[in-house]
Design an enzyme around this catalytic site. Sequence first.
Site, PDB file in Angstrom:
ATOM      1  N   GLU A  34       0.865  -1.349  -0.010  1.00 55.57           N
ATOM      2  CA  GLU A  34       0.042  -0.033   0.164  1.00 55.57           C
ATOM      3  C   GLU A  34       0.857   1.219   0.040  1.00 55.57           C
ATOM      4  O   GLU A  34       1.904   1.270   0.881  1.00 55.57           O
ATOM      5  CB  GLU A  34      -0.881   0.027   1.056  1.00 55.57           C
ATOM      6  CG  GLU A  34      -1.779   1.409   1.563  1.00 55.57           C
ATOM      7  CD  GLU A  34      -2.278   1.860   0.299  1.00 55.57           C
ATOM      8  OE1 GLU A  34      -3.263   0.992  -0.001  1.00 55.57           O
ATOM      9  OE2 GLU A  34      -2.422   3.024  -0.086  1.00 55.57           O
ATOM     10  N   LEU A  39      -3.629   2.425   6.377  1.00 57.92           N
ATOM     11  CA  LEU A  39      -4.481   1.318   5.559  1.00 57.92           C
ATOM     12  C   LEU A  39      -6.052   1.823   5.498  1.00 57.92           C
ATOM     13  O   LEU A  39      -6.197   2.657   6.164  1.00 57.92           O
ATOM     14  CB  LEU A  39      -4.414  -0.047   6.279  1.00 57.92           C
ATOM     15  CG  LEU A  39      -2.932  -0.455   6.542  1.00 57.92           C
ATOM     16  CD1 LEU A  39      -2.996  -1.746   7.414  1.00 57.92           C
ATOM     17  CD2 LEU A  39      -2.336  -0.939   5.272  1.00 57.92           C
ATOM     18  N   GLY A  40      -6.667   1.322   4.544  1.00 58.05           N
ATOM     19  CA  GLY A  40      -8.078   1.284   4.538  1.00 58.05           C
ATOM     20  C   GLY A  40      -8.513   2.128   3.085  1.00 58.05           C
ATOM     21  O   GLY A  40      -9.840   2.242   2.873  1.00 58.05           O
ATOM     22  N   CYS A  43     -12.020   4.701   1.048  1.00 56.59           N
ATOM     23  CA  CYS A  43     -13.210   4.717   1.781  1.00 56.59           C
ATOM     24  C   CYS A  43     -12.944   4.908   3.189  1.00 56.59           C
ATOM     25  O   CYS A  43     -13.715   5.843   4.159  1.00 56.59           O
ATOM     26  CB  CYS A  43     -13.718   3.115   1.807  1.00 56.59           C
ATOM     27  SG  CYS A  43     -14.939   2.816   2.930  1.00 56.59           S
ATOM     28  N   THR A 144      -6.289  -1.568  -6.556  1.00 54.66           N
ATOM     29  CA  THR A 144      -5.871  -0.180  -6.344  1.00 54.66           C
ATOM     30  C   THR A 144      -6.935   0.901  -6.500  1.00 54.66           C
ATOM     31  O   THR A 144      -6.484   2.174  -6.339  1.00 54.66           O
ATOM     32  CB  THR A 144      -4.885   0.198  -7.326  1.00 54.66           C
ATOM     33  OG1 THR A 144      -5.368  -0.280  -8.740  1.00 54.66           O
ATOM     34  CG2 THR A 144      -3.624  -0.729  -7.159  1.00 54.66           C
ATOM     35  N   SER A 146      -9.869   3.795  -7.203  1.00 49.86           N
ATOM     36  CA  SER A 146     -10.109   4.665  -8.243  1.00 49.86           C
ATOM     37  C   SER A 146      -9.933   6.393  -7.589  1.00 49.86           C
ATOM     38  O   SER A 146      -9.640   6.383  -6.238  1.00 49.86           O
ATOM     39  CB  SER A 146     -11.571   4.662  -8.490  1.00 49.86           C
ATOM     40  OG  SER A 146     -12.438   4.852  -7.738  1.00 49.86           O
ATOM     41  N   GLY A 186     -21.943  14.442  -4.580  1.00 44.22           N
ATOM     42  CA  GLY A 186     -22.471  15.659  -4.689  1.00 44.22           C
ATOM     43  C   GLY A 186     -23.634  15.793  -3.321  1.00 44.22           C
ATOM     44  O   GLY A 186     -23.589  16.881  -2.783  1.00 44.22           O
ATOM     45  N   HIS A 440     -42.252  -4.429  17.083  1.00 39.47           N
ATOM     46  CA  HIS A 440     -43.151  -3.328  17.137  1.00 39.47           C
ATOM     47  C   HIS A 440     -42.501  -2.453  18.274  1.00 39.47           C
ATOM     48  O   HIS A 440     -42.607  -3.156  19.639  1.00 39.47           O
ATOM     49  CB  HIS A 440     -44.543  -3.657  17.167  1.00 39.47           C
ATOM     50  CG  HIS A 440     -45.333  -2.325  17.376  1.00 39.47           C
ATOM     51  ND1 HIS A 440     -45.617  -1.533  16.551  1.00 39.47           N
ATOM     52  CD2 HIS A 440     -46.058  -1.723  18.426  1.00 39.47           C
ATOM     53  CE1 HIS A 440     -46.429  -0.455  16.965  1.00 39.47           C
ATOM     54  NE2 HIS A 440     -46.588  -0.552  18.000  1.00 39.47           N
TER      55      HIS A 440
HETATM   56  P1  NAI Z   1     -21.794   9.545  -9.456  1.00 39.39           P
HETATM   57  O1  NAI Z   1     -21.551   8.721 -10.669  1.00 39.39           O
HETATM   58  O2  NAI Z   1     -22.679   9.009  -8.199  1.00 39.39           O
HETATM   59  O3  NAI Z   1     -22.368  10.865  -9.799  1.00 39.39           O
HETATM   60  C1  NAI Z   1     -22.054  11.715 -10.844  1.00 39.39           C
HETATM   61  C2  NAI Z   1     -23.061  12.728 -11.030  1.00 39.39           C
HETATM   62  O4  NAI Z   1     -22.340  13.782 -12.048  1.00 39.39           O
HETATM   63  C3  NAI Z   1     -24.001  11.990 -12.367  1.00 39.39           C
HETATM   64  O5  NAI Z   1     -25.471  12.552 -11.659  1.00 39.39           O
HETATM   65  C4  NAI Z   1     -23.753  12.859 -13.594  1.00 39.39           C
HETATM   66  O6  NAI Z   1     -24.826  12.853 -14.324  1.00 39.39           O
HETATM   67  C5  NAI Z   1     -23.407  13.911 -12.994  1.00 39.39           C
HETATM   68  N1  NAI Z   1     -22.386  14.681 -14.125  1.00 39.39           N
HETATM   69  C6  NAI Z   1     -21.333  13.994 -15.047  1.00 39.39           C
HETATM   70  N2  NAI Z   1     -20.840  15.129 -15.693  1.00 39.39           N
HETATM   71  C7  NAI Z   1     -21.345  16.069 -15.355  1.00 39.39           C
HETATM   72  C8  NAI Z   1     -21.122  17.606 -15.976  1.00 39.39           C
HETATM   73  N3  NAI Z   1     -20.073  17.856 -16.827  1.00 39.39           N
HETATM   74  N4  NAI Z   1     -21.899  18.659 -15.401  1.00 39.39           N
HETATM   75  C9  NAI Z   1     -22.755  18.308 -14.447  1.00 39.39           C
HETATM   76  N5  NAI Z   1     -23.048  17.116 -13.897  1.00 39.39           N
HETATM   77  C10 NAI Z   1     -22.406  16.045 -14.481  1.00 39.39           C
HETATM   78  O7  NAI Z   1     -20.365   9.978  -8.880  1.00 39.39           O
HETATM   79  P2  NAI Z   1     -20.108  10.531  -7.585  1.00 39.39           P
HETATM   80  O8  NAI Z   1     -21.213  11.084  -6.687  1.00 39.39           O
HETATM   81  O9  NAI Z   1     -18.698  11.356  -8.086  1.00 39.39           O
HETATM   82  O10 NAI Z   1     -19.470   9.164  -6.951  1.00 39.39           O
HETATM   83  C11 NAI Z   1     -18.304   8.557  -7.544  1.00 39.39           C
HETATM   84  C12 NAI Z   1     -18.367   7.141  -6.974  1.00 39.39           C
HETATM   85  O11 NAI Z   1     -18.205   6.968  -5.512  1.00 39.39           O
HETATM   86  C13 NAI Z   1     -19.699   6.446  -7.448  1.00 39.39           C
HETATM   87  O12 NAI Z   1     -19.524   5.431  -8.208  1.00 39.39           O
HETATM   88  C14 NAI Z   1     -20.430   6.249  -6.240  1.00 39.39           C
HETATM   89  O13 NAI Z   1     -21.155   4.778  -6.242  1.00 39.39           O
HETATM   90  C15 NAI Z   1     -19.425   6.015  -5.222  1.00 39.39           C
HETATM   91  N6  NAI Z   1     -19.824   6.533  -3.958  1.00 39.39           N
HETATM   92  C16 NAI Z   1     -20.725   5.920  -3.183  1.00 39.39           C
HETATM   93  C17 NAI Z   1     -20.984   6.500  -1.878  1.00 39.39           C
HETATM   94  C18 NAI Z   1     -22.309   5.802  -1.159  1.00 39.39           C
HETATM   95  O14 NAI Z   1     -22.287   4.643  -1.569  1.00 39.39           O
HETATM   96  N7  NAI Z   1     -23.032   6.247  -0.112  1.00 39.39           N
HETATM   97  C19 NAI Z   1     -20.850   7.797  -1.369  1.00 39.39           C
HETATM   98  C20 NAI Z   1     -20.023   8.416  -2.333  1.00 39.39           C
HETATM   99  C21 NAI Z   1     -19.406   7.929  -3.622  1.00 39.39           C
END
Ligand code: NAI
Length: 461
Positions: A34, A39-40, A43, A144, A146, A186, A440
């Site tokens: 790593e 570590l971790g 996330c 690795t 993202s 977001g 309940h």
């Molecule tokens: P996301 O794929 O969830 O959302 C990205 C959003 O950006 C989409 O709605 C897309 O349509 C929009 N977008 C793309 N290009 C754009 C532009 N040029 N202008 C405006 N809007 C645009 O990706 P996010 O939120 O960045 O998360 C990344 C990864 O991390 C995801 O795969 C997600 O599953 C994971 N993640 C999961 C969480 C959870 O399980 N609670 C929390 C945070 C992240």
Amino acid sequence: MAESFDLVVIGAGPGGYVAAIRAAQLGLKVASVELEPQLGGTCLRIGCIPSKALLESSEHYEHARTSLRGHGVVTGEVGLDLAAMMKRKETIVATLTKGIEGLFKKNKIQRFTGRGRLLGRGRVQVTTPAGTTDLEARSVLLATGSRPMPLPGVEWHTDRIATSTEGLSYPSVPAHLVVIGAGYIGLELGSVWRRLGSKVTVIESLDRILPGMDLEIATEAKKLFEKQGLHFVLKSRVHAARVVEDRCVVRLDDETLIDADRVLVAVGRRPNVEDLGLEAVGIRLDDRGRIPVDHRFEAAPGVYAIGDVIPGPMLAHKAEEEGVAVAEILATGHGHVNYAVIPGVAYTHPEIATVGKSEEELKAAGVAYRKGVFPFMANGRARALGSTEGRVKVLADTQTDRVLGVHIIGPRAGDLIAEAVAAMAFGASSEDIARCCHAHPTLSEALKEAALAVDGRALHA
Ligand code: NAI
């Protein structure tokens, strides 16, 4: 001579560290490589865990300001100590990363801090500032992860126009925060800063939020977030963003200019596949820059890959399942991930949780289904909690009654979805869920009632 291992795991995020532990449990000699001293992975260090810490803290702050009085709790003036909030978050992260160190020691996993790179089949080089160490491995696992995707036209500016990593540690509450992307990140971080006092504008290129999520649930979520004060600009692409004289200027595709104190870019993530030596073992990426693997997660002879670097949702728990599967395949010959029942959760308020097919997916596939919906408004525990917004929706096959999808927006949806996951993993019908006794008064009764509602016989609605 190079030290030799049964398995060398590159990357110690939820996929890699879990794979290492499971492989060690099964008797393999395991090394973990790593880059980061902690570590971790994303996330634990700069993702799921610190964001949940801030979501929790900011929710307390909002409750203290807005709803405690309704419970008959009278406080003095409520203030915000952002530094203390951040310190709490960092302590949680530090404790958990130390916990993984402990688990590694207990399982006799040998740790290497440095950049791991394939030199060829069964050969990994670890590079540190002090030099290189070569390892030999019967199998190598690439885990690795993202990193945030950049956006053309958006000029990074240290923390002023930056990613979720910086968005977890702003030193002060921005007066106006522009979030690009209405996905998981977001909405979660937008919620945190709105609760702490920012005006938050979320810009999204699509005509909806949370793409991929059941549309009825996502539409209800948008309404609730707007009621809370999040401002959405849909069907808008960000054309450019840059810092001009200490302000951020965001230009949309229709030439609208938005002025902001900070911009958080959350438009998805891309796999970390660079400088891994993939060419040394003949791995070629797919058209989205991911590592293709077979059903045993093998990308090249003796080289395996899991998590965000392979196709599938970029979720910590998906990576963990894959990590366990690879370890078991290596040690026993068998391992399996049920991709049909991987839950997705947005930890907003209310939470949004989903598993299985959305209504849109079922319609597109021509599957006949029945739908049962139950509102939290009619759930006693939700009333006591003071959190009655949202609903549970159960989708079941018209012919067989087998549950095909469960979608929840409401209090603790992320915990409630576990029952639906277990039920679906065992091929349950909506009647199976409906006939299970649910304590309940609990929020879980809303799932039971939604299952009853599939057959038109919810008791409390
Ligand atoms: P996301 O794929 O969830 O959302 C990205 C959003 O950006 C989409 O709605 C897309 O349509 C929009 N977008 C793309 N290009 C754009 C532009 N040029 N202008 C405006 N809007 C645009 O990706 P996010 O939120 O960045 O998360 C990344 C990864 O991390 C995801 O795969 C997600 O599953 C994971 N993640 C999961 C969480 C959870 O399980 N609670 C929390 C945070 C992240």
